[in-house]
Design an enzyme around this catalytic site. Structure first.
Site, mmCIF file in Angstrom:
data_model
loop_
_atom_site.group_PDB
_atom_site.id
_atom_site.type_symbol
_atom_site.label_atom_id
_atom_site.label_comp_id
_atom_site.label_asym_id
_atom_site.label_seq_id
_atom_site.Cartn_x
_atom_site.Cartn_y
_atom_site.Cartn_z
ATOM 1 N N GLU A 1 2.201 1.654 -3.412
ATOM 2 C CA GLU A 1 1.133 2.110 -4.301
ATOM 3 C C GLU A 1 0.902 3.618 -4.154
ATOM 4 O OE1 GLU A 1 -3.575 1.108 -5.338
ATOM 5 O OE2 GLU A 1 -2.618 0.205 -3.577
ATOM 6 N N LYS B 1 -15.901 -10.343 6.845
ATOM 7 C CA LYS B 1 -14.839 -11.175 6.271
ATOM 8 C C LYS B 1 -15.408 -12.475 5.707
ATOM 9 C CE LYS B 1 -11.216 -8.596 7.439
ATOM 10 N NZ LYS B 1 -10.374 -7.919 6.429
ATOM 11 N N GLU C 1 -16.518 -11.443 2.389
ATOM 12 C CA GLU C 1 -15.337 -11.148 1.578
ATOM 13 C C GLU C 1 -14.709 -12.422 1.036
ATOM 14 O OE1 GLU C 1 -11.221 -8.590 2.076
ATOM 15 O OE2 GLU C 1 -11.887 -9.858 3.738
ATOM 16 N N SER D 1 -7.215 1.813 -2.597
ATOM 17 C CA SER D 1 -6.079 0.945 -2.886
ATOM 18 C C SER D 1 -6.584 -0.372 -3.457
ATOM 19 C CB SER D 1 -5.282 0.684 -1.608
ATOM 20 O OG SER D 1 -4.395 -0.398 -1.775
ATOM 21 N N CYS E 1 -11.260 -2.516 14.026
ATOM 22 C CA CYS E 1 -11.518 -3.952 14.169
ATOM 23 C C CYS E 1 -11.750 -4.384 15.615
ATOM 24 C CB CYS E 1 -10.366 -4.759 13.581
ATOM 25 S SG CYS E 1 -10.123 -4.491 11.813
ATOM 26 N N GLU F 1 0.826 -1.213 0.000
ATOM 27 C CA GLU F 1 0.000 0.000 0.000
ATOM 28 C C GLU F 1 0.862 1.266 0.000
ATOM 29 O OE1 GLU F 1 -4.334 -0.260 1.589
ATOM 30 O OE2 GLU F 1 -3.060 0.439 3.226
ATOM 31 N N GLU G 1 -13.652 -12.764 -7.069
ATOM 32 C CA GLU G 1 -12.342 -12.261 -7.499
ATOM 33 C C GLU G 1 -11.234 -12.596 -6.508
ATOM 34 O OE1 GLU G 1 -14.501 -8.638 -5.660
ATOM 35 O OE2 GLU G 1 -14.982 -10.453 -6.798
ATOM 36 N N CYS H 1 -8.530 -2.397 3.656
ATOM 37 C CA CYS H 1 -8.463 -3.566 4.546
ATOM 38 C C CYS H 1 -9.825 -4.034 5.014
ATOM 39 C CB CYS H 1 -7.611 -3.229 5.782
ATOM 40 S SG CYS H 1 -5.898 -2.893 5.401
#
Length: 580
Positions: A287, A363, A366, A324, A509, A284, A371, A304
């Site tokens: 990037e 999650k 996710e 990102s 989190c 990151e 993908e 994230c």
């Protein structure tokens, strides 16, 4: 201006506008509540008085008053423990129970249910009211959340959290009287809505009407399959909250015991998501530098948090080129386990099951995104369980958690720095990135690694950080409602930043929808955050680029950060979605 009143023969002064409930709490008088919930740090206050459990007697009034929604008045005389108030509370709870499933023993919220606790405290031993019970279809459509309207008590906490705090707007009360139910728009399955699966509705639900999709049985099945090599990884925030499931104080760091428990459960390898958090920083930060040097679009938004990712896909599809492209840390580690590590061990990736223990129910969603897989049959991560689910597994295996001796993560994918563990608290991702970016851009050693301006529970934090002759405008945001307000200003061209960290849940989190229930006590989140920073300070290395295992991974396998192979394995794409 202060108001003088009397509660249970005790004279007191409180600020004008305070509710009777809050006034009583200043003198340690407890009034039972059910629908009421106040989370000061999030400016969230559910006091719609729908349950009527908090009623009290006010001298001069014919009817009982709901203490959560009735403001104090000068000279007011209140009785919280009169026979009339006590009987009314009990009657309200019995009425709620009369239209509630009697499956408490098998309910996912058993022992954590506010309704069950309140019934016990009020001495409800039988239900005086009998009649028809609501019958609604249970929504199993989502890979994250199970919604059972039959257990809903119409407290509207989920509605307030979803609509006012997170501004997602999925839930709404429909119908009147006995037919009232909390539904999605057009009564769609949750999977067909703009739900982000952040799980904050689960976190505030007082019953089992909203719970995470339990995947513990899948884990047990994998662990008992002799043909599967089962690897587990644990997120930073799990180690500062898991102990609560075994009676330990909030903020107790249980990293070593957690690793020992996972080995006792039978996992073949126990890795640390913190390793991939260090890896995320390398990708990151590179990037960000690439965008700045090549005229890329700013600000760069961290990626994230999967709930935040789904939020911008629905709400801001015109900004899909800003976030990102980095996968979240547990997805990065998952793909490395099934490529780099599988090759090292000589194991077919199809025979590896990757289990992620996360503080987050999003999650789960996710991990199911198409993908985030290497082909149709090999997902980066196979199963996601929450902190709560892991605690249940440990108890189910009769492991005495507090008696376990500390153990270390397996290497090399268990090595990490202090920069990685602070991913668990709001501001941590950006602070970790700055620790690395400063040294990469200046070539100097960063002596003071703490960026205090990025810490704390303020919903939006801003700072200007000078690095190598350039001022970097940064922002840290937690809570999707706060994210919306900032992104709308970016859309309008009213503000500009270089980089923004966004987390969906309160405190990041540590306040995830899969953590042990805090029941509205925000001091628990503060204790977890403090533990995160203690863990950081205790690490010998505190900057992601100092992680020797990360350096070795790039040298032996990935090549350059943000390079071709790293981009192929560690980065992803986003999809614009409808706003239903």
């Amino acid at each position: 201006m202060d108001i003088q009143l009397t509660i249970n023969d005790i004279s007191l002064k409180v600020p004008e506008g305070m509710s009777i409930l809050d006034a009583a709490r200043t003198i340690n008088i407890d009034i039972p509540t059910l629908c009421y919930l106040k989370l000061n740090e999030m400016h969230y206050n559910n006091n719609i008085a729908s349950c009527r459990v908090c009623v009290v007697e006010v001298e001069g009034r014919r009817n009982l008053a709901s203490s959560c929604s009735t403001p104090v008045a000068s000279g007011m005389v209140v009785k919280t423990d009169s026979l009339r108030a006590i009987q009314a509370r009990r009657a309200m709870v019995e009425l709620l129970l009369s239209d509630h499933p009697k499956s408490c023993l098998t309910c996912a919220k058993n022992m954590d249910c506010d309704l069950r606790t309140l019934a016990a405290e009020l001495g409800v031993r039988h239900i005086s009211y009998e009649g028809a019970e609501s019958e609604f279809e249970i929504d199993h459509s989502s890979s994250s959340i199970v919604r059972d309207p039959n257990k809903c008590i119409r407290c509207r906490r989920c509605e307030t959290m979803c609509n006012e705090v997170q501004t997602v707007g999925v839930y709404s009360a429909v119908g009147r009287g006995f037919e009232t139910v909390i539904k999605t728009a057009f009564d769609l399955p949750l999977s067909k809505t703009a739900c982000t699966f952040c799980g904050q509705c689960i976190a505030v639900c007082p019953t089992g009407a909203l719970v995470e999709l339990d995947q513990v049985d899948k884990v047990w099945k994998a662990l008992n399959d002799p043909n599967q090599f089962v690897v587990v990884q644990t997120a930073p925030a799990v180690r500062v909250a898991l102990g609560e499931g075994f009676g330990l104080e909030p903020g107790t760091i249980v990293t070593g015991k957690m690793v020992a428990a996972l080995r006792r459960l039978g996992f073949d390898r126990v890795f640390d998501t913190d390793f991939a958090a260090d890896l995320t920083i390398m990708e990151e930060a590179t990037e960000l530098v690439h965008r700045i040097q090549h005229g890329g679009r700013l600000p760069l938004l961290t990626s994230c948090c999967p709930a935040w990712v789904k939020f911008f896909e629905h709400q801001f599809p015109d900004l899909l080129d800003i976030p990102s492209t980095c996968k979240s840390p547990h997805e990065m580690l998952g793909v490395l386990i099934k490529s780099y590590y599988a090759k090292t061990l000589g194991i077919d990736p199809k025979n590896i099951t990757v289990v992620s223990v996360m503080p987050c129910v999003a999650k789960k969603y996710e991990a199911a995104r198409p993908e985030l897989a290497q082909g149709a049959e090999t997902a980066d991560v196979d199963i996601v369980i929450t902190t709560r689910e892991l605690a249940r597994m440990i108890r189910e295996a009769s492991i005495h958690f507090d008696h376990l001796k500390d153990q270390e993560f397996d290497h090399p994918l268990g090595e990490s720095t202090g920069a990685a563990v602070i991913f668990g608290a709001t501001g941590g991702v950006l602070e970790a990135a700055l620790r690395t970016a400063y040294e990469v851009l200046t070539g100097d050693t960063l002596e003071k690694v703490e960026f205090e301006a990025l810490r704390g529970m303020d919903g939006i934090k801003e700072a200007v950080i000078p690095i190598a002759g350039r001022d970097y405008r940064i922002a840290v945001i937690h809570g999707l409602g706060n994210a919306r307000s900032v992104l709308e200003k970016i859309q309008a061209g009213e503000i500009n930043y270089d980089v923004i960290e966004i987390m969906a849940c309160p405190g990041g989190c540590i306040g995830g929808g899969g953590q042990p229930y805090h029941h509205g006590n925000m001091e628990i989140l503060a204790a977890r955050a403090a533990a995160i920073y203690r863990e950081d300070r205790a690490k010998p290395l505190r900057k992601s680029h100092e992680n020797l295992a990360i350096k070795g991974l790039y040298k032996d396998y990935l090549g350059e950060p943000y390079g071709k192979k790293a981009h192929q394995l560690l980065h992803t794409t986003y999809t614009g979605r409808k706003k239903i």
